[in-house]
Design an enzyme around this catalytic site. Structure first.
Site, PDB file in Angstrom:
ATOM      1  N   LYS A 160       0.797  -1.234   0.000  1.00  0.00           N
ATOM      2  CA  LYS A 160       0.000   0.000   0.000  1.00  0.00           C
ATOM      3  C   LYS A 160       0.832   1.289   0.000  1.00  0.00           C
ATOM      4  CE  LYS A 160      -4.280  -1.707   2.078  1.00  0.00           C
ATOM      5  NZ  LYS A 160      -5.324  -1.356   3.059  1.00  0.00           N
ATOM      6  N   ASP A 207     -10.371   3.197   2.141  1.00  0.00           N
ATOM      7  CA  ASP A 207     -10.625   2.597   3.461  1.00  0.00           C
ATOM      8  C   ASP A 207     -11.484   3.516   4.349  1.00  0.00           C
ATOM      9  OD1 ASP A 207      -9.282   0.195   3.021  1.00  0.00           O
ATOM     10  OD2 ASP A 207      -7.349   1.037   3.627  1.00  0.00           O
TER      11      ASP A 207
END
Ligand code: ATR
Length: 280
Positions: A71, A108
């Protein structure tokens, strides 16, 4: 499903990638919407992540999700990074544009907020202090989302105080660091409690948190979803607090990527939850 040459293809890059629920989730939506498309697991080793991301346009892929451990590296490999992903410091969704450029996003925080509001339509981040336990990677997107949604105060507590202090200094806004030892007292007047630590996950001890000071109306949520009913959520529900489990965050964070790649904003339904739960 048999694909045509026009099929829209996306996937998830991880290392390992076998644990990812994303192929099951996106595959369900693709079937459900009858879309000519595919979503595939892509096992990409860490030393090849930049190369793999840069190859997306040449392969004609619409984009990809990126998961552990890629990420942060993904943030550096994109042509553009959206402002939320930039602040979070991590990218979980890559979108190849019509011009072949690669945009990095982080969904997210969207998933976190959408999960709470889908389950509790009356809940508002702006209605009172939020208590966030944990200061790891998962906390970052949640802190940014809560600040953007107008939380008047975010009380951040972490076992290792320096990590919480570093995060608060970096993100700014309404974040106030409170010592881990004071976590029970930090619940006073809270409107929301979020566990972002690994405590309560299967095989780990429960989060050690006394709830007596927590107002009865405070919403309690956990990003852990294995088990679905963590000891924290069970204890909160037993004293009558509203609770939201963490599975919905996983499902909701996937929606914006699906929309960007396949052209439909998919829904999180009870059937989808059951389908994903069967694989946990
Ligand atoms: P992620 O990126 O998924 O959030 P992480 O970076 O490993 O994972 O963070 C895990 C979080 O759980 C951290 O906040 C960690 O606290 P530390 O920063 O002190 O390590 C927290 N955590 C892990 N084990 C814990 C424990 N036994 N008690 C309290 N917090 C714990």
């Amino acid at each position: 499903m048999i694909l045509t040459a026009k099929a829209a293809v996306a996937g998830v890059m991880g290392w390992p990638v076998g644990h990812s629920r994303s192929p099951r989730l996106h595959g369900w939506w693709l079937d459900h919407h009858g879309i000519d498309g595919a979503y595939i697991p892509l096992a990409v080793p860490p030393d090849r992540i930049t190369e793999a991301i840069r190859a997306l346009p040449a392969l004609g892929l619409r984009g990809a999700n990126v998961t552990v451990p890629h990420k942060e590296a993904a943030l550096r490999a994109c042509d553009h990074v959206d402002p939320v992903a930039r602040r979070v410091g991590a990218v979980n969704t890559l979108v190849v544009g019509a011009d072949g450029s690669i945009e990095g996003r982080n969904t997210d925080g969207f998933g976190f907020m959408a999960n709470l509001t889908a389950d509790r339509p009356d809940w508002r981040a702006a209605s009172g202090p939020a208590v966030v336990l944990g200061a790891g990677g998962a906390a970052r997107a949640i802190l940014v989302a809560l600040a953007d949604a107008g939380a008047p105060e975010i009380r951040l507590l972490n076992r290792t105080a320096s990590r919480a202090e570093g995060l608060a200094a970096e993100l700014g806004g309404p974040i106030k660091v409170i010592p881990w030892e004071d976590r029970a007292a930090a619940l006073a007047e809270a409107a929301l409690v979020v566990n972002t630590t690994t405590q309560g996950m299967g095989g780990q001890p429960a989060l050690d948190l006394a709830l007596d000071r927590l107002p009865p109306s405070a919403l309690v949520t956990d990003i852990v979803y294995t088990p679905l009913h963590t000891p924290l959520l069970t204890a909160a529900a037993e004293r009558g607090n509203p609770v939201v489990d963490g599975l919905g965050m996983l499902l909701h964070q996937a929606r914006p990527g699906f929309e960007a790649w396949f052209g439909r904003m998919p829904e999180v339904t009870p059937e989808l939850r059951r389908f994903v739960l069967e694989s946990l």
